[in-house]
Motif scaffolding. Structure first.
Motif, mmCIF file in Angstrom:
data_model
loop_
_atom_site.group_PDB
_atom_site.id
_atom_site.type_symbol
_atom_site.label_atom_id
_atom_site.label_comp_id
_atom_site.label_asym_id
_atom_site.label_seq_id
_atom_site.Cartn_x
_atom_site.Cartn_y
_atom_site.Cartn_z
ATOM 1 N N PRO A 7 -36.546 36.120 -8.604
ATOM 2 C CA PRO A 7 -36.501 37.636 -7.743
ATOM 3 C C PRO A 7 -37.400 37.301 -6.457
ATOM 4 C CG PRO A 7 -38.309 37.361 -9.588
ATOM 5 C CD PRO A 7 -37.517 36.026 -9.634
ATOM 6 N N GLU A 8 -37.804 36.147 -6.123
ATOM 7 C CA GLU A 8 -38.454 35.724 -4.907
ATOM 8 C C GLU A 8 -37.690 36.301 -3.598
ATOM 9 O OE1 GLU A 8 -39.907 31.872 -4.607
ATOM 10 O OE2 GLU A 8 -41.267 31.905 -6.567
ATOM 11 N N LYS A 9 -38.428 36.714 -2.611
ATOM 12 C CA LYS A 9 -37.837 37.239 -1.466
ATOM 13 C C LYS A 9 -36.751 36.095 -0.544
ATOM 14 C CE LYS A 9 -38.325 39.683 2.873
ATOM 15 N NZ LYS A 9 -39.437 40.573 3.736
ATOM 16 N N GLY A 10 -35.662 36.159 -0.285
ATOM 17 C CA GLY A 10 -34.871 35.371 0.319
ATOM 18 C C GLY A 10 -34.184 34.129 -0.595
ATOM 19 N N ALA A 11 -34.651 34.298 -2.043
ATOM 20 C CA ALA A 11 -34.123 33.206 -2.918
ATOM 21 C C ALA A 11 -32.820 33.371 -3.109
ATOM 22 C CB ALA A 11 -34.890 33.221 -4.155
ATOM 23 N N ASN A 12 -32.181 34.353 -3.189
ATOM 24 C CA ASN A 12 -30.722 34.751 -3.339
ATOM 25 C C ASN A 12 -29.996 35.214 -1.998
ATOM 26 O OD1 ASN A 12 -30.536 35.019 -6.601
ATOM 27 N ND2 ASN A 12 -32.374 36.085 -5.888
ATOM 28 N N PHE A 13 -28.646 34.805 -2.062
ATOM 29 C CA PHE A 13 -27.873 35.101 -0.983
ATOM 30 C C PHE A 13 -26.982 36.388 -1.159
ATOM 31 C CE2 PHE A 13 -27.331 30.509 0.974
ATOM 32 C CZ PHE A 13 -28.794 30.515 1.052
ATOM 33 N N LEU A 67 -9.869 32.841 -3.750
ATOM 34 C CA LEU A 67 -9.408 32.646 -4.706
ATOM 35 C C LEU A 67 -10.197 33.285 -6.051
ATOM 36 C CD1 LEU A 67 -8.493 28.894 -5.166
ATOM 37 C CD2 LEU A 67 -6.922 30.655 -4.887
ATOM 38 N N GLY A 68 -10.540 34.857 -5.591
ATOM 39 C CA GLY A 68 -11.500 35.197 -6.560
ATOM 40 C C GLY A 68 -12.590 34.798 -6.833
ATOM 41 N N ASN A 69 -12.927 34.569 -8.314
ATOM 42 C CA ASN A 69 -14.038 34.015 -8.900
ATOM 43 C C ASN A 69 -13.820 32.487 -9.037
ATOM 44 O OD1 ASN A 69 -15.908 35.850 -8.142
ATOM 45 N ND2 ASN A 69 -15.810 36.849 -10.192
ATOM 46 N N SER A 70 -12.700 31.998 -8.691
ATOM 47 C CA SER A 70 -12.277 30.500 -9.225
ATOM 48 C C SER A 70 -13.281 29.581 -8.385
ATOM 49 C CB SER A 70 -10.902 30.074 -8.613
ATOM 50 O OG SER A 70 -10.762 28.945 -8.768
ATOM 51 N N LEU A 71 -13.744 28.449 -8.978
ATOM 52 C CA LEU A 71 -14.683 27.647 -8.195
ATOM 53 C C LEU A 71 -13.863 26.330 -7.620
ATOM 54 C CD1 LEU A 71 -18.047 27.964 -10.154
ATOM 55 C CD2 LEU A 71 -17.680 28.696 -7.779
ATOM 56 N N MET A 72 -12.596 26.477 -8.090
ATOM 57 C CA MET A 72 -11.844 25.040 -7.549
ATOM 58 C C MET A 72 -11.917 25.108 -6.125
ATOM 59 S SD MET A 72 -10.549 23.720 -10.241
ATOM 60 C CE MET A 72 -9.548 22.649 -9.460
ATOM 61 N N LEU A 73 -12.011 26.342 -5.412
ATOM 62 C CA LEU A 73 -12.480 26.026 -3.997
ATOM 63 C C LEU A 73 -13.897 26.773 -3.895
ATOM 64 C CD1 LEU A 73 -9.538 26.939 -1.702
ATOM 65 C CD2 LEU A 73 -10.328 24.628 -2.187
ATOM 66 N N TYR A 74 -15.000 26.233 -3.207
ATOM 67 C CA TYR A 74 -16.216 26.959 -3.368
ATOM 68 C C TYR A 74 -17.086 26.840 -2.177
ATOM 69 C CZ TYR A 74 -17.861 22.119 -4.507
ATOM 70 O OH TYR A 74 -18.072 20.609 -4.340
ATOM 71 N N TYR A 75 -18.333 27.603 -1.993
ATOM 72 C CA TYR A 75 -19.032 27.413 -0.626
ATOM 73 C C TYR A 75 -20.429 26.764 -1.278
ATOM 74 C CZ TYR A 75 -16.100 30.959 1.412
ATOM 75 O OH TYR A 75 -15.042 31.866 1.925
ATOM 76 N N LYS A 76 -21.140 26.229 -0.518
ATOM 77 C CA LYS A 76 -22.465 25.834 -0.819
ATOM 78 C C LYS A 76 -23.399 25.811 0.421
ATOM 79 C CE LYS A 76 -21.458 20.982 -1.056
ATOM 80 N NZ LYS A 76 -21.777 19.647 -2.138
ATOM 81 N N LEU A 91 -24.627 31.013 -10.857
ATOM 82 C CA LEU A 91 -25.151 32.155 -10.697
ATOM 83 C C LEU A 91 -26.514 31.934 -10.171
ATOM 84 C CD1 LEU A 91 -23.696 35.062 -12.761
ATOM 85 C CD2 LEU A 91 -22.885 34.483 -10.492
ATOM 86 N N ASN A 92 -27.154 30.933 -11.075
ATOM 87 C CA ASN A 92 -28.602 30.765 -10.643
ATOM 88 C C ASN A 92 -28.797 29.355 -10.263
ATOM 89 O OD1 ASN A 92 -29.101 32.551 -13.689
ATOM 90 N ND2 ASN A 92 -29.241 33.286 -11.683
ATOM 91 N N ASP A 93 -27.743 28.771 -9.411
ATOM 92 C CA ASP A 93 -27.843 27.649 -8.901
ATOM 93 C C ASP A 93 -28.773 27.587 -7.577
ATOM 94 O OD1 ASP A 93 -27.491 24.821 -7.826
ATOM 95 O OD2 ASP A 93 -25.836 25.790 -6.644
ATOM 96 N N TYR A 94 -29.986 27.451 -7.474
ATOM 97 C CA TYR A 94 -31.020 27.540 -6.440
ATOM 98 C C TYR A 94 -31.147 26.310 -5.464
ATOM 99 C CZ TYR A 94 -31.758 32.290 -8.190
ATOM 100 O OH TYR A 94 -31.602 33.394 -8.673
#
Length: 516
Positions: free
Chosen positions: A336-342, A241-250, A228-231
């Protein structure tokens, strides 16, 4: 005007009566207005036949639930005339219980679901009723209490398939920490992830009766929570697959990654977590604990993952009762910086109307009623004066959370009526304000995309079976990652690859269409 309406139309108005009471018209039941007509000409009064709505939501039934239901039914008696049969399902049993209930055809009128649970699969299998027409006719208040982005980006196949329950565009996250233990050990306030793990090791060394850490499942697992905090790479779960990270975006690049082929950065997180388990930092019964917050509220654990920036009064009071001098604080690594989170503006929780429901119209009428301020307050916080008291229009003071703790996020949440607790940490209030401001986010390249799992239903089912055996143990460090990923490969590798390929194909089509 009424005298000029055709008889047939007048009859239809009576038949399709809806709850539209508010303000000085409370007690009336309004009917939808026919095309080309507005105002009182389309309003008539009728006595609706009493129905009982069966509602299935997760959690534990509050001890004062019957008092709240009795008050709600009293208020609804002369309007929408609804009785409530609210069924609570333990979180640990939620996926299986709701899936079995839907598959059996049991009559349920409203049911909780979520992208991290199985809403995509349930929609693909035809279990839920499209709500566009029902909301337009019976749920105007439900529509009005949620911003347009919440509706636009939470449709499935271009349709509203469930009511989004949310307040913001991203969930808050933190770690609950035993502040009293931290101070006792002379550890300064925790600022970084390394500080958190160093504190866990110190607890292990100096507090022999305290378990350093525990966590929940999927998003609330140690590895899921870390993501969740991988910036650096912005790892996040896929639509498949729901919240599974076996498939993931980055990296917000529109690509689907497979953990069996692309290990980093998740592979490093898995290895670190397994080391912590072997070093005795992680609760050995982590996989069998039904409520992952229970060990810290009982005073047994020093650190636990948390799906908010703050801590509810109920939990604070519980630990004070269980542990003299016990005190909790939260630590977050949210930027909390603007644009830091997707964000893709997708909500985490939804309430759906199953196709088997015999009371679809009344179910939406009930939600409309429940999204009126005074009724929202009742169902969200309990009896005013007993469980809570108002502090202005948007805040409250808790009085008796042991009898009725707030759980609106599983059946009611809307961003207009939700109150915050007086006396909360101003720092957390500032972070929550960031979450509710769409302009603070970078828009996910896949915002608006929905995955149709129909072509790979068998593979998803096959994957889920293997997932149930290994995933939470793997992502909480209980089992060796190298050995377990080999088992995943042997038992679900081909299925996972086929899901990946189908998801990538649909994403490519979505991005191509968006570029035109």
């Amino acid at each position: 005007m009424k005298k000029r309406l055709p008889i047939v139309l007048a009859l239809l108005i009576v038949i399709f009566a809806i709850a539209g009471c508010s303000g000085k018209n409370e007690g009336e039941v309004k009917t939808p207005e026919p095309p080309g007509h507005t105002g009182d000409s389309a309003i008539s009064e009728t006595k609706l036949k009493e129905v009982t709505l069966k509602i299935m939501i997760p959690g534990d039934r509050p001890s004062d639930m019957d008092l709240v239901i009795a008050e709600a039914e009293k208020r609804m008696k002369d309007t929408i005339n609804v009785k409530l049969d609210v069924v609570f399902v333990p979180w640990s049993d939620l996926a299986q219980k709701t899936q079995v209930t839907l598959a059996s055809g049991e009559n349920i009128d409203l049911i909780f679901d979520a992208p991290w649970l199985h809403i995509n699969q349930m929609i693909a299998n035809g279990f839920y009723e499209p709500l566009d027409d029902l909301l337009a006719q019976y749920g105007q208040t439900v529509l009005d209490k949620r911003p347009q982005q919440m509706w636009d980006y939470n449709k499935y196949g271009g349709k509203i398939m469930a009511v989004p329950l949310g307040l913001s565009y991203m969930s808050g996250n933190s770690y609950m920490v035993r502040k009293d233990i931290r101070e006792k050990l002379g550890v300064p306030p925790i600022k970084t992830y390394d500080d958190l793990i160093a504190f866990a090791y110190k607890v292990k060394e100096q507090e022999k009766d305290i378990i350093p850490m525990t966590a929940g499942s999927y998003t609330y697992s140690f590895v899921g929570h870390h993501a969740l905090n991988d910036y650096e790479t912005h790892v996040r779960p896929t639509h498949a697959l729901g919240n599974s990270l076996m498939l993931y975006y980055k990296n917000n690049d529109g690509k689907v990654y497979n953990l069996l082929e692309d290990r980093e950065p998740i592979g490093t997180w898995l290895a670190n977590t397994h080391k912590w388990f072997k070093d005795g930092l992680i609760f050995k019964d982590i996989l069998t604990t039904k409520d992952f917050h229970q060990p810290i509220s009982a005073g047994k654990v020093a650190i636990v993952t948390n799906g908010a920036f703050g801590i509810g009064d109920s939990l604070k009071n519980t630990i004070k009762n269980n542990v003299p001098g016990g005190e909790l604080e939260t630590v977050t690594f949210f930027n909390p910086e603007k644009g830091a989170n997707f964000t893709n503006f997708k909500q985490w929780n939804f309430l759906a109307v199953p196709k088997v429901s015999k009371n679809k119209e009344r179910a939406i009428m009930f939600l409309n009623w429940a999204n009126e301020k005074e009724n929202y307050d009742l169902l969200s916080y309990g009896i005013e004066g007993k469980h809570w008291e108002a502090a202005g229009e948007d805040k409250l003071k808790s009085l008796d959370t042991s009898g009725y703790s707030a759980f609106g996020y599983v059946w009611l949440w809307n961003p207009v009526d939700e109150r915050t607790v007086v006396g909360g940490d101003p720092k957390n209030d500032e972070l929550d304000a960031v979450l509710r401001d769409a302009d603070m986010f970078t828009t996910d390249i896949l915002a608006g995309f929905e995955f149709d799992s129909t072509p790979v239903q068998n593979e998803v089912s096959q994957y889920n079976t293997v997932d149930g055996q290994y995933y939470n143990a793997l992502f909480n460090g209980v089992i060796d990652p190298e050995e377990t990923l080999k088992k995943f490969e042997a038992e679900a590798g081909p299925a996972l690859q086929k899901i990946q390929q189908e998801l990538q194909k649909q994403i490519d089509e979505f991005l191509a269409a968006k570029a035109k």
